[in-house]
Design an enzyme around this catalytic site. Structure first.
Site, short mmCIF file in Angstrom:
data_model
loop_
_atom_site.label_atom_id
_atom_site.label_comp_id
_atom_site.label_asym_id
_atom_site.label_seq_id
_atom_site.Cartn_x
_atom_site.Cartn_y
_atom_site.Cartn_z
N ARG A 1 10.21 -8.51 -10.76
CA ARG A 1 9.81 -7.14 -10.43
C ARG A 1 8.82 -7.19 -9.27
O ARG A 1 8.40 -8.26 -8.85
CB ARG A 1 9.27 -6.35 -11.63
CG ARG A 1 8.48 -7.04 -12.70
CD ARG A 1 7.10 -7.51 -12.37
NE ARG A 1 6.33 -6.58 -11.59
CZ ARG A 1 5.36 -6.94 -10.78
NH1 ARG A 1 5.03 -8.23 -10.63
NH2 ARG A 1 4.67 -6.06 -10.09
N GLY A 2 8.48 -5.98 -8.78
CA GLY A 2 7.68 -5.91 -7.56
C GLY A 2 8.65 -5.76 -6.39
O GLY A 2 9.61 -6.54 -6.29
N ALA A 3 8.41 -4.75 -5.54
CA ALA A 3 9.40 -4.39 -4.52
C ALA A 3 9.87 -5.57 -3.65
O ALA A 3 11.08 -5.82 -3.57
CB ALA A 3 8.85 -3.25 -3.67
N ARG B 1 17.35 -0.54 -9.49
CA ARG B 1 16.00 0.06 -9.44
C ARG B 1 15.90 0.87 -8.15
O ARG B 1 15.70 0.30 -7.07
CB ARG B 1 14.91 -1.03 -9.52
CG ARG B 1 14.93 -1.76 -10.87
CD ARG B 1 13.61 -2.41 -11.20
NE ARG B 1 12.59 -1.45 -11.50
CZ ARG B 1 11.29 -1.75 -11.52
NH1 ARG B 1 10.88 -2.97 -11.27
NH2 ARG B 1 10.39 -0.82 -11.82
N GLN C 1 1.45 -4.76 -16.11
CA GLN C 1 1.47 -5.70 -14.97
C GLN C 1 0.05 -6.13 -14.59
O GLN C 1 -0.15 -7.23 -14.09
CB GLN C 1 2.12 -5.03 -13.74
CG GLN C 1 3.61 -4.82 -13.83
CD GLN C 1 3.94 -3.43 -14.32
OE1 GLN C 1 3.18 -2.83 -15.07
NE2 GLN C 1 5.08 -2.91 -13.94
N ASP D 1 6.07 0.77 -3.08
CA ASP D 1 7.51 0.56 -3.29
C ASP D 1 8.35 1.22 -2.20
O ASP D 1 9.46 0.80 -1.92
CB ASP D 1 7.94 1.09 -4.66
CG ASP D 1 7.55 0.10 -5.73
OD1 ASP D 1 6.38 0.09 -6.12
OD2 ASP D 1 8.43 -0.70 -6.13
N ASN E 1 4.33 4.35 -5.47
CA ASN E 1 3.88 3.09 -6.09
C ASN E 1 3.77 3.32 -7.60
O ASN E 1 4.01 4.43 -8.10
CB ASN E 1 2.54 2.64 -5.49
CG ASN E 1 2.18 1.22 -5.90
OD1 ASN E 1 3.00 0.30 -5.77
ND2 ASN E 1 0.99 1.02 -6.42
O1 MRU Z 1 7.76 -1.72 -11.80
P1 MRU Z 1 7.25 -2.81 -10.93
O2 MRU Z 1 6.42 -3.82 -11.64
O3 MRU Z 1 8.36 -3.42 -10.10
O4 MRU Z 1 6.28 -2.05 -9.91
C1 MRU Z 1 5.61 -2.80 -8.94
C2 MRU Z 1 4.72 -1.98 -8.08
O5 MRU Z 1 4.59 -0.79 -8.24
C3 MRU Z 1 4.06 -2.71 -6.95
O6 MRU Z 1 2.81 -2.16 -6.67
C4 MRU Z 1 4.93 -2.61 -5.69
O7 MRU Z 1 6.24 -2.96 -5.99
C5 MRU Z 1 4.42 -3.43 -4.58
S1 MRU Z 1 4.50 -5.13 -4.93
C6 MRU Z 1 3.99 -5.99 -3.57
#
Ligand code: MRU
Length: 358
Positions: A47-49, A98, A205, A246, A256
């Site tokens: 996870r994380g963009a 996603r 997270q 994101d 985000n």
């Molecule tokens: O649902 P997630 O854990 O994928 O969400 C992640 C976030 O919102 C992060 O802040 C975003 O993806 C940036 S990560 C460098």
């Protein structure tokens, strides 16, 4: 985060650290097909963009290999047109896992464009070049994060206490991190830094991943519950807030993790700078403003249960938007790999993108 990457390409498979079980267990899952990667993205194993984008790049290599092998299996000659049609289908199903993080469709499209541009269309050459492109996405992401870190560290002074939300660290990228990259760069420069990590309900997270990552780096961190942010901001405990993103719209609005908007409002109220660390690839100029961004709604079980234990009355209805939109007027600056955009708005975003970021 030191040690092995949480995304490991082994030539014929992709290994992903299962983030659902951190910090207790460091287990890797093997993805042999793009459908395996798809499952890992949907279920938050990765996870994380930016990390999702990197994983999708390798998923496209696995999809290409599978399609090529199916020609062999059916004993039919390789058809470029059929290959491309099936690869686009695989890319579309990956993109749907996603919808909010633009890096996912950005990486899939980059892989498709690469496959179209390959002049020698022999299947072997195709696979080789696609694999190289996926590795490039991985390597470039780390470089980008380090540059964001360098720029962002100029905003961080000695003895700063920084509030962050969710996890925008090595675990959310190919490595190093965006928001946490800024914090790490400042820390490595010798600045005395303390981090307050919002626990970030419901997937946690912040308490599970950000705290784990910062602890490994030796960066002092306190976990706070999401509802405590206002208390600490009002008390003057926090010098600035840094989050990831994101998707950034053409007017500078930022999507985000849910709870980010609340923090931005609190930051404004308490005169605390609010920064978003944003790779250029997260800016989506095709989206005019934040309201047009699709916000992913996740499974209600994330809220109603914790590790299988019910937290709410059986059958109660919940709402679980995974992201929110922070309007650009609440953002002090966007920190990119090409520099800092103060008080972002449509005009500044346009000028920035026209110059290719530079
Ligand atoms: O649902 P997630 O854990 O994928 O969400 C992640 C976030 O919102 C992060 O802040 C975003 O993806 C940036 S990560 C460098």
């Amino acid at each position: 985060m030191g040690g092995a990457s949480h995304i490991q390409w082994e030539g014929n498979l992709l290994k992903l650290l299962d983030q659902r079980f951190l910090p207790e267990k460091e287990d890797y899952l093997e993805c042999h097909t793009h459908l395996d990667v798809q499952h890992c993205i949907r279920d938050m194993i990765v996870r994380g963009a930016p990390a999702i984008g990197v994983a999708a790049g390798f998923a496209m290599v696995l999809a290409a290999r599978f399609i090529i092998q199916s020609f062999h299996g059916k004993n039919t000659a390789f058809s470029w047109l059929d290959f491309e049609t099936q690869l686009i289908e695989a890319g579309d199903s990956l993109k749907n896992t996603r919808p909010t993080a633009v890096n996912l469709s950005w990486a899939v499209d980059r892989m498709l464009i690469k496959s179209l541009a390959i002049k020698d269309k022999s299947p072997e050459r195709l696979l080789e070049e696609m694999e190289q492109e996926a590795k490039n996405i991985f390597d470039e992401d780390i470089e980008v994060n380090k540059k964001i870190g360098e720029w962002g560290s100029t905003l961080i002074h000695d003895n700063f206490t920084i509030l962050t939300h969710c996890n925008a660290g090595a675990l959310a990228t190919a490595g190093y991190g965006t928001a946490l990259g800024v914090i790490k760069s400042a820390f490595y420069q010798g600045k005395n830094i303390t981090v307050y990590a919002d626990e970030t309900r419901p997937f946690l997270q912040g308490s599970r991943l950000t705290a784990y990552e910062l602890q490994k780096e030796g960066i002092p961190v306190f976990v706070i519950v999401d509802g405590a942010a206002g208390y600490h901001l009002n008390k003057g405990d926090i010098n600035c807030i840094i989050v990831g993103a994101d998707r950034v719209a053409a007017n500078g609005d930022v999507a985000n993790k849910i709870g980010t908007y609340t923090l931005a409002v609190l930051a404004k109220e308490n005169n605390v700078p609010f920064y978003a660390a944003v790779p250029f690839s997260t800016i989506d100029m095709s989206i005019g403003c934040g309201k047009e961004i699709i916000v992913e709604e996740r499974d209600s079980q994330e809220i109603t249960h914790l590790k299988g234990i019910p937290l709410t009355p059986r059958g109660v209805k919940v709402k679980n938007p995974s992201f929110d939109i922070t309007p650009s007027n609440l953002i002090t600056a966007l920190i990119t790999e090409y520099g800092i955009i103060y008080n972002p708005n449509e005009k500044k975003m346009q000028q920035f993108v026209e110059k290719g970021g530079g």
